[in-house]
Motif scaffolding. Structure first.
Motif, PDB file in Angstrom:
ATOM      1  N   UNK A   1       0.890  -1.138  -0.230  1.00 19.43           N
ATOM      2  CA  UNK A   1       0.243   0.418  -0.057  1.00 19.43           C
ATOM      3  C   UNK A   1       1.036   1.192   0.255  1.00 19.43           C
ATOM      4  N   UNK A   2       0.395   2.157  -1.111  1.00 23.47           N
ATOM      5  CA  UNK A   2       1.096   3.701  -1.205  1.00 23.47           C
ATOM      6  C   UNK A   2       0.237   4.866  -0.285  1.00 23.47           C
ATOM      7  N   UNK A   3       1.417   5.502   0.270  1.00 23.22           N
ATOM      8  CA  UNK A   3       0.145   6.124   1.374  1.00 23.22           C
ATOM      9  C   UNK A   3       0.787   7.848   1.246  1.00 23.22           C
ATOM     10  N   UNK A   4      -0.010   8.612   0.618  1.00 21.65           N
ATOM     11  CA  UNK A   4       0.781   9.835   0.939  1.00 21.65           C
ATOM     12  C   UNK A   4       0.220  11.078   0.820  1.00 21.65           C
ATOM     13  N   UNK A   5       0.880  11.648   2.279  1.00 18.93           N
ATOM     14  CA  UNK A   5      -0.087  12.634   2.993  1.00 18.93           C
ATOM     15  C   UNK A   5       0.506  13.980   2.942  1.00 18.93           C
ATOM     16  N   UNK A   6       0.069  14.980   1.887  1.00 24.93           N
ATOM     17  CA  UNK A   6      -0.241  16.122   2.175  1.00 24.93           C
ATOM     18  C   UNK A   6       1.515  16.454   1.771  1.00 24.93           C
ATOM     19  N   UNK A   7       1.382  15.871   1.029  1.00 28.09           N
ATOM     20  CA  UNK A   7       3.038  15.926   0.124  1.00 28.09           C
ATOM     21  C   UNK A   7       3.452  17.514  -0.522  1.00 28.09           C
ATOM     22  N   UNK A   8       4.188  18.741   0.030  1.00 25.47           N
ATOM     23  CA  UNK A   8       4.562  19.709  -1.150  1.00 25.47           C
ATOM     24  C   UNK A   8       5.968  19.928  -1.087  1.00 25.47           C
ATOM     25  N   UNK A   9       5.727  20.404  -2.401  1.00 19.50           N
ATOM     26  CA  UNK A   9       7.222  20.637  -2.991  1.00 19.50           C
ATOM     27  C   UNK A   9       7.481  21.929  -3.671  1.00 19.50           C
ATOM     28  N   UNK A  10       8.134  23.022  -3.465  1.00 18.89           N
ATOM     29  CA  UNK A  10       8.674  24.522  -3.871  1.00 18.89           C
ATOM     30  C   UNK A  10       9.532  24.398  -4.168  1.00 18.89           C
ATOM     31  N   UNK A  11       9.804  24.488  -6.217  1.00 18.93           N
ATOM     32  CA  UNK A  11      11.395  24.595  -6.381  1.00 18.93           C
ATOM     33  C   UNK A  11      11.658  26.252  -6.105  1.00 18.93           C
ATOM     34  N   UNK A  12      12.813  26.118  -6.120  1.00 18.38           N
ATOM     35  CA  UNK A  12      13.639  27.783  -6.066  1.00 18.38           C
ATOM     36  C   UNK A  12      12.723  28.244  -5.028  1.00 18.38           C
ATOM     37  N   UNK A  13      12.753  28.171  -3.747  1.00 17.60           N
ATOM     38  CA  UNK A  13      11.248  28.613  -3.093  1.00 17.60           C
ATOM     39  C   UNK A  13      12.449  30.140  -3.035  1.00 17.60           C
ATOM     40  N   UNK A  14      11.551  31.286  -2.623  1.00 17.84           N
ATOM     41  CA  UNK A  14      11.569  33.206  -1.852  1.00 17.84           C
ATOM     42  C   UNK A  14      12.429  33.409  -3.696  1.00 17.84           C
ATOM     43  N   UNK A  15      12.534  32.622  -4.587  1.00 12.16           N
ATOM     44  CA  UNK A  15      13.297  33.491  -5.767  1.00 12.16           C
ATOM     45  C   UNK A  15      12.028  34.031  -6.286  1.00 12.16           C
ATOM     46  N   UNK A  16      12.343  34.223  -7.717  1.00  7.76           N
ATOM     47  CA  UNK A  16      10.763  35.085  -9.044  1.00  7.76           C
ATOM     48  C   UNK A  16      10.794  33.840  -9.382  1.00  7.76           C
ATOM     49  N   UNK A  17      11.771  32.424  -9.358  1.00  4.49           N
ATOM     50  CA  UNK A  17      11.332  31.327 -10.021  1.00  4.49           C
ATOM     51  C   UNK A  17      11.170  30.393  -9.607  1.00  4.49           C
ATOM     52  N   UNK A  18      10.440  30.775  -8.503  1.00  8.05           N
ATOM     53  CA  UNK A  18       9.707  29.998  -7.028  1.00  8.05           C
ATOM     54  C   UNK A  18       8.218  28.932  -8.228  1.00  8.05           C
ATOM     55  N   UNK A  19       8.147  27.954  -8.466  1.00  4.99           N
ATOM     56  CA  UNK A  19       7.476  26.822  -8.396  1.00  4.99           C
ATOM     57  C   UNK A  19       6.890  25.862  -7.506  1.00  4.99           C
ATOM     58  N   UNK A  20       5.137  26.221  -7.386  1.00  4.15           N
ATOM     59  CA  UNK A  20       5.042  25.269  -6.523  1.00  4.15           C
ATOM     60  C   UNK A  20       4.640  24.332  -7.210  1.00  4.15           C
ATOM     61  N   UNK A  21       5.832  23.038  -7.100  1.00  6.44           N
ATOM     62  CA  UNK A  21       5.084  22.304  -7.804  1.00  6.44           C
ATOM     63  C   UNK A  21       4.231  21.300  -7.228  1.00  6.44           C
ATOM     64  N   UNK A  22       3.995  20.714  -6.502  1.00  3.88           N
ATOM     65  CA  UNK A  22       3.078  20.163  -4.925  1.00  3.88           C
ATOM     66  C   UNK A  22       2.750  20.925  -3.917  1.00  3.88           C
ATOM     67  N   UNK A  23       1.679  21.032  -4.150  1.00  3.20           N
ATOM     68  CA  UNK A  23       0.500  21.520  -2.817  1.00  3.20           C
ATOM     69  C   UNK A  23      -0.020  20.525  -2.616  1.00  3.20           C
ATOM     70  N   UNK A  24       0.641  19.846  -0.990  1.00  2.00           N
ATOM     71  CA  UNK A  24      -0.370  19.450  -0.597  1.00  2.00           C
ATOM     72  C   UNK A  24      -1.161  18.207  -0.730  1.00  2.00           C
ATOM     73  N   UNK A  25      -0.378  17.543  -1.819  1.00  2.00           N
ATOM     74  CA  UNK A  25      -1.151  16.729  -2.533  1.00  2.00           C
ATOM     75  C   UNK A  25      -1.414  14.718  -1.641  1.00  2.00           C
ATOM     76  N   UNK A  26      -2.422  14.209  -1.290  1.00  2.00           N
ATOM     77  CA  UNK A  26      -2.582  12.925  -1.133  1.00  2.00           C
ATOM     78  C   UNK A  26      -3.094  11.984  -1.575  1.00  2.00           C
ATOM     79  N   UNK A  27      -2.843  11.225  -1.690  1.00  2.00           N
ATOM     80  CA  UNK A  27      -3.548   9.921  -2.457  1.00  2.00           C
ATOM     81  C   UNK A  27      -2.995   8.680  -1.461  1.00  2.00           C
ATOM     82  N   UNK A  28      -3.559   7.422  -1.674  1.00  2.00           N
ATOM     83  CA  UNK A  28      -3.578   6.558  -1.045  1.00  2.00           C
ATOM     84  C   UNK A  28      -4.077   5.526  -2.203  1.00  2.00           C
ATOM     85  N   UNK A  29      -2.780   4.049  -1.969  1.00  2.00           N
ATOM     86  CA  UNK A  29      -3.206   3.509  -3.914  1.00  2.00           C
ATOM     87  C   UNK A  29      -3.268   2.102  -2.163  1.00  2.00           C
ATOM     88  N   UNK A  30      -4.301   1.278  -2.722  1.00  2.00           N
ATOM     89  CA  UNK A  30      -4.351  -0.327  -2.249  1.00  2.00           C
ATOM     90  C   UNK A  30      -3.475  -0.769  -3.071  1.00  2.00           C
TER      91      UNK A  30
END
Ligand SMILES: Nc1ncnc2c1ncn2[C@@H]1O[C@H](COP(=O)(O)OP(=O)(O)OP(=O)(O)O)[C@@H](O)[C@H]1O
Ligand SMILES: [Mg+2]
Lengths: 270, 315
Positions: free
Chosen positions: A1-30
């Motif tokens: 079973x895969x449980x992804x809970x509220x993951x986030x990832x921001x590339x280049x945080x705080x810069x002009x190139x800031x990208x919110x690539x993942x925002x609170x993503x949750x998925x569960x796979x049986x």
């Protein structure tokens, strides 16, 4: 079973190139779930797969697989649970090494590697048998460098390698996107066979609506680092590619500020 | 004749260096300049041990270990501290210069009086030929020491090349090769590529230090300057070897590298005999490698202009 809970990832945080690539993503796979991920370019599909594979450590959230909390595991450690096929056919194999050597590397995925012969007799005969099932005539070319093969042949072998030892999770990131239509069909057929035979839990990214509706038991649509639609159970059953395109169209209308994205969508899906 | 034998012997000794360079430069595509420091490090460590009366075999093992440590440090600087490949090598090479002076205590250690590999080789020669006087090979006078040394070095190099090739066929060895070939792929198969690179550079520099130690024992002294230009020298041998075998099958390339090293040394000996200024040696070696590096590219663009398929391989 895969449980992804509220993951986030921001590339280049705080810069002009800031990208919110993942925002609170949750998925569960049986176990045995086969999830298809669709979404526009840059919506975070690859980033989601990379987060699970461990190419980087997420900024927040938790990932657990088969009862292990793998959130902080380095990529090579997660590989003991995960098999992976990349979009680029060059990424999944070592080009100057032979077909047999490449497969022998996969036969040790996640296991300690010592001074035993990489290619013992038993493995060699097993290799031949399993490669024969690809029906590509590669069983007679085990000693050839993998770099001499076509993209489709390489992807088929990479798929075989990723599933050689049954992985707890299989990650496929647009693994047919770089192939000609005929090879793509062949690799998709093989993908289906392997996943069904071993009942592999799978995450697959694709841009093909055709593949999305014909494969898997669940579809999620991503946009701007978030999951905006989740077709599962009975909703998944009735989905046609037109429905998915319709959803994309909706996203497009909401996005009218960004005309370039709209153009891109139009070009890709209409 | 002794000139010829000397060139053969040194060529064989330096083929260990060439194998080390092959490992870093070809297997990992890592231009590892640590080699220049490791040659001297191996020579220094073994020389100091020999002067203290240590067994020559142990002095060689110690040299290998010393080189392995140097290579591992370069590997750690590159993988863990994210320092550029060339810079990591330069840092270790520079630091080794001081280390070597400390190990030796002076800039040159003579080994003529010490019991060394040459002494052992002389005994082996005497045992093989059953005499201690000069031999007569095809009408040439050959000292037992030279003959013994040549045979011993041949055995050492053959063993090293064989072990290296066998190692490359093991699970660990194939993982190391795959690390050089496609790190992304082998990481996805559960291998810590940092460890593989550190280990590979350790083996590479171990071999190079071993070459340094044997060279010092053969020529009868260790010198703090003896590593200069050695990496390019090793590279030249690898390139000649590849050209000779004309294939990238590993077994052939490794054999070719050994032959390349011997051949290159012979060519140099002949050139020196014909009056080449020894001061020009490194310049010529560098020019040779330069030509080998750009030659295929120029050849290819020339062929392309003429509308032919690209050919040749990049270095
Ligand atoms: N390593 C990285 N460094 C900086 N930005 C990144 C990195 N990886 C992804 N991104 C950014 O994160 C966003 C999501 O990218 P991602 O590759 O996940 O999109 P995708 O959905 O896979 O798109 P595509 O369909 O084009 O493959 C994009 O804006 C991308 O530019
Ligand atoms: Mg992507």
């Amino acid at each position: 079973m895969l449980e992804i809970t509220n993951i986030s990832k921001t590339f280049h945080p705080g810069s002009v190139n800031e990208v919110f690539a993942l925002q609170n993503v949750s998925v569960t796979l049986n176990d045995g779930d086969f999830l298809i991920i669709i979404g526009t370019n840059g919506s975070g599909k690859s980033t989601l797969l990379n987060a699970v594979a461990g190419s980087f450590i997420t900024d927040s959230g938790k990932i657990s697989l088969s009862g292990h909390d793998i959130t902080k595991w380095p990529e090579h450690k997660r590989a003991s649970l995960i098999g992976r096929v990349f979009q680029n056919p060059f990424s999944g194999t070592a080009p100057t090494m032979t077909i047999a050597e490449n497969l022998s590397l996969a036969a040790k995925r996640g296991k300690p590697r010592g001074f035993n012969w990489a290619l013992d007799k038993q493995l060699q005969s097993e290799l031949r048998d399993r490669i024969r099932t690809l029906n590509m005539g590669l069983e007679d070319r085990l000693g050839n460098a993998i770099g001499s093969l076509s993209g489709g042949q390489r992807q088929a072998l990479t798929l075989l390698m990723a599933s050689w030892l049954k992985p707890d999770l299989l990650l496929l990131d647009e693994h047919t996107a770089a192939l000609d239509p005929k090879s793509a069909d062949q690799v998709i057929r093989l993908t289906k066979e392997i996943i069904e035979r071993d009942r592999l839990t799978t995450l697959m990214v694709t841009h093909s609506m055709q593949q999305a509706v014909h494969l898997g038991n669940r579809i999620i649509m991503m946009h701007k680092g978030q999951i905006i639609h989740d077709y599962k159970g009975s909703t998944r059953q009735g989905v046609r590619s037109e429905d998915l395109l319709h959803r994309f169209e909706e996203v497009r209308r909401r996005e009218q500020v960004d005309v370039r994205v709209a153009e891109l969508l139009q070009r890709m899906y209409v | 004749m002794s000139l010829f034998l000397g060139a053969l012997t040194i060529g064989l000794i330096l083929s260990l260096l060439a194998l080390g360079v092959y490992m870093s430069f070809r297997v990992f595509k890592f231009p590892d300049i640590t080699a220049e420091g490791s040659v001297t490090f191996g020579a220094a460590v073994s020389a100091v041990l020999l002067v203290q009366g240590m067994d020559p075999g142990i002095s060689l093992l110690a040299a290998f270990a010393a080189g392995a440590v140097a290579g591992a440090v370069t590997g750690i600087l590159h993988t863990k501290c994210k320092i550029n490949e060339l810079l990591a090598g330069i840092l270790v090479m520079t630091a080794l210069y001081s280390v070597n002076l400390h190990v030796m205590g002076k800039s040159n250690i003579p080994l003529v009086d010490a019991k060394s590999t040459s002494t052992v080789a002389e005994k082996i020669g005497a045992w093989i030929f059953g005499q201690t006087t000069d031999l007569n090979w095809f009408g040439w006078e050959v000292s037992i020491r030279d003959a013994g040394m040549l045979i011993s070095m041949f055995a050492v190099v053959a063993a090293a090349a064989f072990i290296l090739l066998m190692f490359f066929q093991t699970n660990l060895g194939t993982a190391i090769r795959a690390t050089g070939d496609n790190p992304q792929m082998i990481r996805a198969l559960g291998v810590d590529v940092d460890i593989m690179m550190i280990l590979g550079l350790a083996i590479s520099n171990g071999l190079i230090a071993l070459a340094g130690a044997l060279l010092a024992q053969y020529q009868g002294f260790a010198d703090v300057q003896m590593g200069i230009g050695m990496m390019v020298w090793g590279l030249a041998s690898v390139i000649i070897g590849e050209a000779l075998v004309g294939s990238n099958k590993q077994g052939l390339v490794v054999t070719g590298t050994v032959i390349g090293s011997v051949l290159f040394r012979l060519l140099v000996a002949i050139a020196l005999r014909w009056g080449l200024n020894p001061n020009d040696l490194k310049l010529i070696t560098a020019l040779f490698v330069f030509a080998a590096l750009v030659g295929p590219t120029i050849g290819r663009s020339f062929m392309n202009k003429r509308g032919n398929q690209p050919s040749g391989r990049t270095v």
